[in-house]
Design a protein around this motif. Structure first.
Motif, PDB file in Angstrom:
ATOM      1  N   ASN A 114       0.840  -1.197   0.000  1.00 37.76           N
ATOM      2  CA  ASN A 114       0.000   0.000   0.000  1.00 37.76           C
ATOM      3  C   ASN A 114       0.878   1.251   0.000  1.00 37.76           C
ATOM      4  OD1 ASN A 114      -1.865   2.050   0.432  1.00 37.76           O
ATOM      5  ND2 ASN A 114      -3.023   0.914   1.957  1.00 37.76           N
ATOM      6  N   PRO A 134      -2.110  -7.989  -3.768  1.00 36.48           N
ATOM      7  CA  PRO A 134      -1.634  -7.980  -2.380  1.00 36.48           C
ATOM      8  C   PRO A 134      -1.206  -6.603  -1.905  1.00 36.48           C
ATOM      9  CG  PRO A 134       0.034  -8.891  -3.861  1.00 36.48           C
ATOM     10  CD  PRO A 134      -1.202  -8.701  -4.683  1.00 36.48           C
ATOM     11  N   GLU A 149      -5.592  -4.792   3.223  1.00 39.54           N
ATOM     12  CA  GLU A 149      -6.431  -5.563   4.136  1.00 39.54           C
ATOM     13  C   GLU A 149      -7.835  -4.971   4.092  1.00 39.54           C
ATOM     14  OE1 GLU A 149      -7.226  -8.576   6.997  1.00 39.54           O
ATOM     15  OE2 GLU A 149      -5.288  -8.180   6.047  1.00 39.54           O
ATOM     16  N   ILE A 195     -11.054  -6.087  -2.283  1.00 37.69           N
ATOM     17  CA  ILE A 195      -9.824  -6.364  -3.037  1.00 37.69           C
ATOM     18  C   ILE A 195     -10.193  -7.260  -4.205  1.00 37.69           C
ATOM     19  CG2 ILE A 195      -7.553  -7.502  -2.967  1.00 37.69           C
ATOM     20  CD1 ILE A 195      -7.565  -6.878   0.098  1.00 37.69           C
ATOM     21  N   SER A 245      -7.204 -10.647   2.738  1.00 42.61           N
ATOM     22  CA  SER A 245      -6.258 -10.075   1.785  1.00 42.61           C
ATOM     23  C   SER A 245      -6.159 -10.940   0.536  1.00 42.61           C
ATOM     24  CB  SER A 245      -4.863  -9.964   2.426  1.00 42.61           C
ATOM     25  OG  SER A 245      -4.903  -9.224   3.621  1.00 42.61           O
TER      26      SER A 245
END
Length: 269
Positions: free
Chosen positions: A111, A127, A130, A138, A155
């Protein structure tokens, strides 16, 4: 719930995988704004809206994108059915525009500053996120059975570092820089190459084709690269040159997941 044509989606990233989502949301009527870095390093440049940063305007599969610098230019693009792309690596435009949706399509495997409070709907690709902490949903980017699956808890699968398989070739179809410095291209996207043929130089050191096939992607000429950086991609299918100029199956699959996530979350607002 807003009318679809009034909903604004900000995409962080305009590389080849992100461009599948950009195209799909644009064609579905969303007002899409793409935020990019000052010097994108997309390999599959012919199907990456990020290339607008260098070319000012590009057309991918009939969809036009244009480099912009102001809200007036952004709105003009939306009125004309053009996808606006703005250089804004830190995403400062998000606060001023207040979009309905933010999609982090940087694919950094971590991130880089996307927060769940940036918009009513925040989606991450792959990936590094969260659900409930960084994003609302996601979309899985790993090739295989779960590619494009929308994740509403937990995730995405961790990065393996292994490229997708094409005609029996995976890691061996990817080209990495043998040196650090400025790359000078000899071959370009769409050219046929032979295994071990010199396709570029980096500070005098030869870059060799890893396979015989079509050069599906290669980083822009005169880009400064680092040793070991991914700079090219060979497709062993010599009869499928047209794929160099088409959005990939992976990108379209992920795009479907993003659209599903937006519609699903929008119903709950």
């Amino acid at each position: 719930m807003k009318n679809r044509t009034e909903q604004i989606v900000i995409m962080r990233g305009g590389g080849d995988v992100a461009s599948g989502t950009i195209q799909k949301l644009h064609r579905c009527g969303f007002k899409v704004l793409v935020l990019e870095i000052a010097k994108p390093t997309a390999i599959r440049r012919k199907v990456s809206f990020s290339d607008v940063v260098y070319e000012s305007e590009v057309v991918i599969e009939g969809d036009r994108a244009r480099l912009v610098d102001s809200i007036e230019e952004i709105e003009k693009c939306w009125d004309q059915g053009i996808i606006p792309v703005k250089i804004d690596p830190k995403g400062k435009s998000i606060e001023s525009i207040q979009p309905d949706v933010v999609v982090d399509a940087i694919l950094a495997k971590k991130n880089l500053g996307t927060r769940i409070d940036l918009a009513p709907i925040v989606i991450g690709l792959g990936p590094g996120f969260e659900v409930g902490q960084d994003v609302n949903a996601i979309v899985e980017t790993m090739r295989g059975h779960n590619l494009g699956r929308v994740i509403f808890s937990g995730s995405a699968m961790p990065n393996t570092g292994i490229p997708g398989n094409i005609a029996g070739h995976a890691k061996d179809r990817v080209i990495y820089s043998p040196n650090a410095g400025e790359i000078k291209l000899i071959k370009d996207i769409g050219d046929s190459v032979e295994k071990d043929e010199v396709i570029a130089h980096v500070e005098g050191e030869a870059v060799l084709a890893t396979l015989t096939g079509i050069l599906r992607g290669i980083i822009r000429d005169e880009t400064v690269v680092f040793k070991g950086m991914k700079i090219g991609d060979v497709d062993p299918r010599l009869d499928q040159k047209e794929n160099c100029y088409k959005i990939s199956d992976k990108a379209r699959n992920i795009a479907g997941g993003v659209l599903e996530a937006i519609l699903s979350l929008d119903c709950k607002l």
